[in-house]
Design an enzyme around this catalytic site. Structure first.
Site, short mmCIF file in Angstrom:
data_model
loop_
_atom_site.label_atom_id
_atom_site.label_comp_id
_atom_site.label_asym_id
_atom_site.label_seq_id
_atom_site.Cartn_x
_atom_site.Cartn_y
_atom_site.Cartn_z
N SER A 16 0.99 -1.22 -0.03
CA SER A 16 -0.05 0.12 -0.11
C SER A 16 0.95 1.31 -0.35
O SER A 16 0.44 2.15 -0.57
CB SER A 16 -1.00 0.18 1.09
OG SER A 16 -0.51 0.12 2.60
N LYS A 93 13.85 -7.30 4.72
CA LYS A 93 15.23 -7.71 4.57
C LYS A 93 16.18 -6.69 5.16
O LYS A 93 15.94 -5.57 4.65
CB LYS A 93 15.60 -8.45 3.39
CG LYS A 93 14.67 -9.59 3.16
CD LYS A 93 15.29 -10.59 1.90
CE LYS A 93 14.89 -11.69 2.05
NZ LYS A 93 15.30 -12.66 0.74
N HIS A 111 9.10 3.21 8.79
CA HIS A 111 8.78 2.53 9.89
C HIS A 111 7.46 2.93 10.39
O HIS A 111 7.37 4.13 10.82
CB HIS A 111 10.06 2.47 10.81
CG HIS A 111 9.95 1.57 11.81
ND1 HIS A 111 10.00 0.05 11.68
CD2 HIS A 111 9.61 1.67 13.26
CE1 HIS A 111 10.04 -0.49 12.69
NE2 HIS A 111 9.65 0.57 13.53
N GLU A 181 1.41 7.02 6.94
CA GLU A 181 2.39 6.51 6.16
C GLU A 181 2.15 6.97 4.83
O GLU A 181 3.07 7.36 3.98
CB GLU A 181 2.48 4.96 6.31
CG GLU A 181 3.08 4.53 7.63
CD GLU A 181 3.34 3.01 7.55
OE1 GLU A 181 4.02 2.26 6.80
OE2 GLU A 181 2.85 2.33 8.50
C1 GRF Z 1 4.08 -0.62 6.59
O1 GRF Z 1 3.43 -0.49 7.96
C2 GRF Z 1 5.68 -0.31 6.64
O2 GRF Z 1 5.94 0.91 7.58
C3 GRF Z 1 6.26 -1.51 7.43
O3 GRF Z 1 5.45 -2.50 6.80
C4 GRF Z 1 4.19 -2.11 6.38
C5 GRF Z 1 3.99 -2.35 4.72
O4 GRF Z 1 2.54 -2.12 4.44
N1 GRF Z 1 7.50 -1.58 7.26
P1 GRF Z 1 2.60 -1.84 2.90
O5 GRF Z 1 2.96 -3.31 2.38
O6 GRF Z 1 3.03 -0.83 2.18
O7 GRF Z 1 0.97 -2.18 2.68
#
Ligand code: GRF
Length: 222
Positions: A16, A93, A111, A181
């Site tokens: 996402s 990773k 993060h 995010e």
């Molecule tokens: C997000 O919360 C990102 O911060 C974390 O993993 C999640 C990934 O979500 N590291 P997506 O795959 O972008 O929907």
């Protein structure tokens, strides 16, 4: 006109955040930026479907037996796409040192908490939000930082707070943070692409121009 800034993404999950970058940068409104490809860390990652739908190139890292093998694959693919900026968007990773070195100052991670708390190896997905709730903190958030040789440790570029509410579960916190995010990541990538922020040789983050004042990003819905 100068060439577009070329953005490559590394991801492991549903993608996402990758989608948020595509929505912001792919298309006629953003001719100076281009999402050039996504590297998934495993076959079947949802991000690969999103890439197909968006018409963005994709690759899957082979299960490398050595970190040298992983580094060679990543370097070759990122170089092939002539990547200017690399974004880790839900990438599980550790990025090999050779790649960190090659892209120092041009490689970002998002993060889902306020670093340096609730980060590091093994702190991903629901585990982060579970730890946030268990610690009883009232404020969590999202952090975008430059990537260095350790998980979630590099210099912080920007953060945005998110409240933890009574009765919250890891899932409800995750959903609230994810909304943020999707806003903070494209905004941070744009800041780097436009030269508003950069990583100095002493590893300090330097804002060359004010950013939050001019960004339309807000923490409100809609
Ligand atoms: C997000 O919360 C990102 O911060 C974390 O993993 C999640 C990934 O979500 N590291 P997506 O795959 O972008 O929907």
């Amino acid at each position: 006109m100068s060439e577009a800034v070329r953005i490559a993404v590394l991801a492991s999950g549903g993608g996402s955040n990758f989608q948020a970058l595509v929505d912001r940068f792919q298309g006629p409104d953003s001719p100076e930026r281009e999402v050039v490809g996504v590297i998934a860390s495993r076959e079947g990652a949802g991000v690969l479907d999103r890439a197909r739908r968006a018409g963005v190139a994709s690759a899957v890292s082979p299960p490398a037996s050595t970190s040298d093998g992983a580094a060679i694959f990543l370097r070759r693919t990122l170089d092939e796409w002539r990547s200017d900026i690399v974004v880790l968007a839900g990438y599980m990773k550790l990025v090999p040192e050779a790649v960190v070195r090659a892209y120092r100052g041009r490689i970002l991670n998002i993060h889902p908490a306020l670093l340096p708390s609730f980060g590091g190896q093994g702190m991903y997905g629901a585990r982060v939000h579970r730890a946030v709730i268990d610690a009883g903190v009232r404020i969590t958030g999202a952090t975008v930082h430059f990537v260095d040789e350790a998980y979630d440790r590099g210099p912080i570029l920007c953060q945005w707070p998110v409240p933890v509410l009574a009765g919250d579960t890891p899932e409800s916190v995750a959903a609230r943070v994810l909304t943020v995010e999707h806003r903070i990541l494209p905004a941070a990538v744009e800041a780097l692409a436009s030269g508003a922020v950069r990583l100095e040789a002493d590893r300090r983050v330097r804002w060359v121009r004010e950013w939050f004042e001019t960004e339309t990003f807000t923490n409100r819905e809609g």
